[in-house]
Design a protein around this motif. Structure first.
Motif, PDB file in Angstrom:
ATOM      1  N   ARG A 151      -5.613   1.598   2.932  1.00 28.36           N
ATOM      2  CA  ARG A 151      -6.424   1.052   1.826  1.00 28.36           C
ATOM      3  C   ARG A 151      -7.342   2.123   1.255  1.00 28.36           C
ATOM      4  NH1 ARG A 151      -8.362  -3.993   5.062  1.00 28.36           N
ATOM      5  NH2 ARG A 151      -6.587  -5.365   4.847  1.00 28.36           N
ATOM      6  N   ALA A 152      -8.002   2.858   2.149  1.00 25.48           N
ATOM      7  CA  ALA A 152      -8.917   3.910   1.704  1.00 25.48           C
ATOM      8  C   ALA A 152      -8.166   5.008   0.953  1.00 25.48           C
ATOM      9  CB  ALA A 152      -9.659   4.503   2.899  1.00 25.48           C
ATOM     10  N   LYS A 153      -7.002   5.344   1.445  1.00 24.45           N
ATOM     11  CA  LYS A 153      -6.177   6.356   0.792  1.00 24.45           C
ATOM     12  C   LYS A 153      -5.805   5.892  -0.613  1.00 24.45           C
ATOM     13  CE  LYS A 153      -1.939   8.951   1.707  1.00 24.45           C
ATOM     14  NZ  LYS A 153      -0.812   9.069   2.623  1.00 24.45           N
ATOM     15  N   ARG A 154      -5.440   4.625  -0.736  1.00 24.72           N
ATOM     16  CA  ARG A 154      -5.084   4.066  -2.045  1.00 24.72           C
ATOM     17  C   ARG A 154      -6.305   4.055  -2.959  1.00 24.72           C
ATOM     18  NH1 ARG A 154      -0.986   0.782  -4.387  1.00 24.72           N
ATOM     19  NH2 ARG A 154       0.270   2.068  -3.000  1.00 24.72           N
ATOM     20  N   THR A 155      -7.468   3.673  -2.430  1.00 25.10           N
ATOM     21  CA  THR A 155      -8.698   3.636  -3.222  1.00 25.10           C
ATOM     22  C   THR A 155      -9.087   5.036  -3.668  1.00 25.10           C
ATOM     23  OG1 THR A 155      -9.432   1.707  -1.978  1.00 25.10           O
ATOM     24  CG2 THR A 155     -11.108   2.906  -3.205  1.00 25.10           C
ATOM     25  N   ASP A 156      -9.026   6.004  -2.746  1.00 26.99           N
ATOM     26  CA  ASP A 156      -9.371   7.379  -3.091  1.00 26.99           C
ATOM     27  C   ASP A 156      -8.413   7.944  -4.128  1.00 26.99           C
ATOM     28  OD1 ASP A 156     -11.431   7.268  -1.285  1.00 26.99           O
ATOM     29  OD2 ASP A 156     -10.406   8.431   0.273  1.00 26.99           O
ATOM     30  N   LEU A 208       0.816  -1.216   0.000  1.00 31.96           N
ATOM     31  CA  LEU A 208       0.000   0.000   0.000  1.00 31.96           C
ATOM     32  C   LEU A 208       0.851   1.268   0.000  1.00 31.96           C
ATOM     33  CD1 LEU A 208      -2.777  -1.134   2.499  1.00 31.96           C
ATOM     34  CD2 LEU A 208      -3.036  -0.759   0.041  1.00 31.96           C
ATOM     35  N   ASP A 235      -6.596  -0.098   7.226  1.00 35.97           N
ATOM     36  CA  ASP A 235      -7.815   0.331   6.537  1.00 35.97           C
ATOM     37  C   ASP A 235      -7.678   1.754   6.006  1.00 35.97           C
ATOM     38  OD1 ASP A 235      -9.007  -2.109   7.018  1.00 35.97           O
ATOM     39  OD2 ASP A 235     -10.153  -1.409   8.768  1.00 35.97           O
ATOM     40  N   CYS A 259     -10.199  11.804  -8.692  1.00 38.57           N
ATOM     41  CA  CYS A 259      -9.146  12.244  -7.785  1.00 38.57           C
ATOM     42  C   CYS A 259      -8.201  13.210  -8.482  1.00 38.57           C
ATOM     43  CB  CYS A 259      -8.366  11.041  -7.277  1.00 38.57           C
ATOM     44  SG  CYS A 259      -7.064  11.498  -6.140  1.00 38.57           S
ATOM     45  N   ASN A 265      -6.788   6.337  -6.420  1.00 45.21           N
ATOM     46  CA  ASN A 265      -6.978   5.702  -7.721  1.00 45.21           C
ATOM     47  C   ASN A 265      -8.350   5.977  -8.329  1.00 45.21           C
ATOM     48  OD1 ASN A 265      -4.418   4.607  -7.725  1.00 45.21           O
ATOM     49  ND2 ASN A 265      -5.071   2.733  -6.703  1.00 45.21           N
ATOM     50  N   SER A 266      -9.225   6.645  -7.606  1.00 47.48           N
ATOM     51  CA  SER A 266     -10.562   6.899  -8.133  1.00 47.48           C
ATOM     52  C   SER A 266     -10.490   7.894  -9.284  1.00 47.48           C
ATOM     53  CB  SER A 266     -11.490   7.410  -7.032  1.00 47.48           C
ATOM     54  OG  SER A 266     -11.067   8.671  -6.592  1.00 47.48           O
TER      55      SER A 266
END
Length: 125
Positions: A83-88, A40, A80, A94, A90-91
């Motif tokens: 993970r959220a930082k990575r998901t945000d 991550l 978590d 962003c 890559n959105s």
């Protein structure tokens, strides 16, 4: 020649307030969490990950750690958050901008203007 037991994470021995623990199952969990955090983007744990991966089963069974050193690494809330930082990140919506106030071009607020002249609003000459 005797070797002094030391924490596999910080390399320090036991103290009055920090005891050393030996639990191979917890070391396996530590390794899994380290791998995930490195994946991550938390590269500062790569050294610990490599050290744990290179342990043989015998060495892992006799390895020690401080609970205080292990707990922040295996903290599920922090994982978590990563993970959220990575998901945000890559959105599709962003931006590459960092944290803080949005730039002026992003906001839809109109520019401020004076509504009353200074001479009329001022009570003293």
């Amino acid at each position: 020649m005797s070797t002094r037991a030391a924490c596999i994470i910080c390399h320090e021995g036991a103290t009055g307030s920090r005891t050393l623990v030996s639990n191979p199952a917890m070391l396996k969990e530590l390794l899994d969490c380290c791998k995930e955090r490195v994946a991550l983007g938390q590269n500062d744990l790569q050294i610990i990950t490599d050290r744990l991966e290179n342990l043989s089963e015998t060495d892992r069974a006799s390895a020690y750690y401080h609970s205080e050193c292990r707990k922040p690494i295996v903290n599920k809330t922090e994982i978590d958050r990563l993970r959220a930082k990575r998901t945000d990140f890559n959105s599709p919506g962003c931006s590459q901008r960092g944290p803080g106030r949005p730039s002026a071009e992003v906001g839809s607020r109109p520019k401020r203007t004076k509504t009353t002249q200074k001479a009329i609003a001022c009570m003293f000459a």
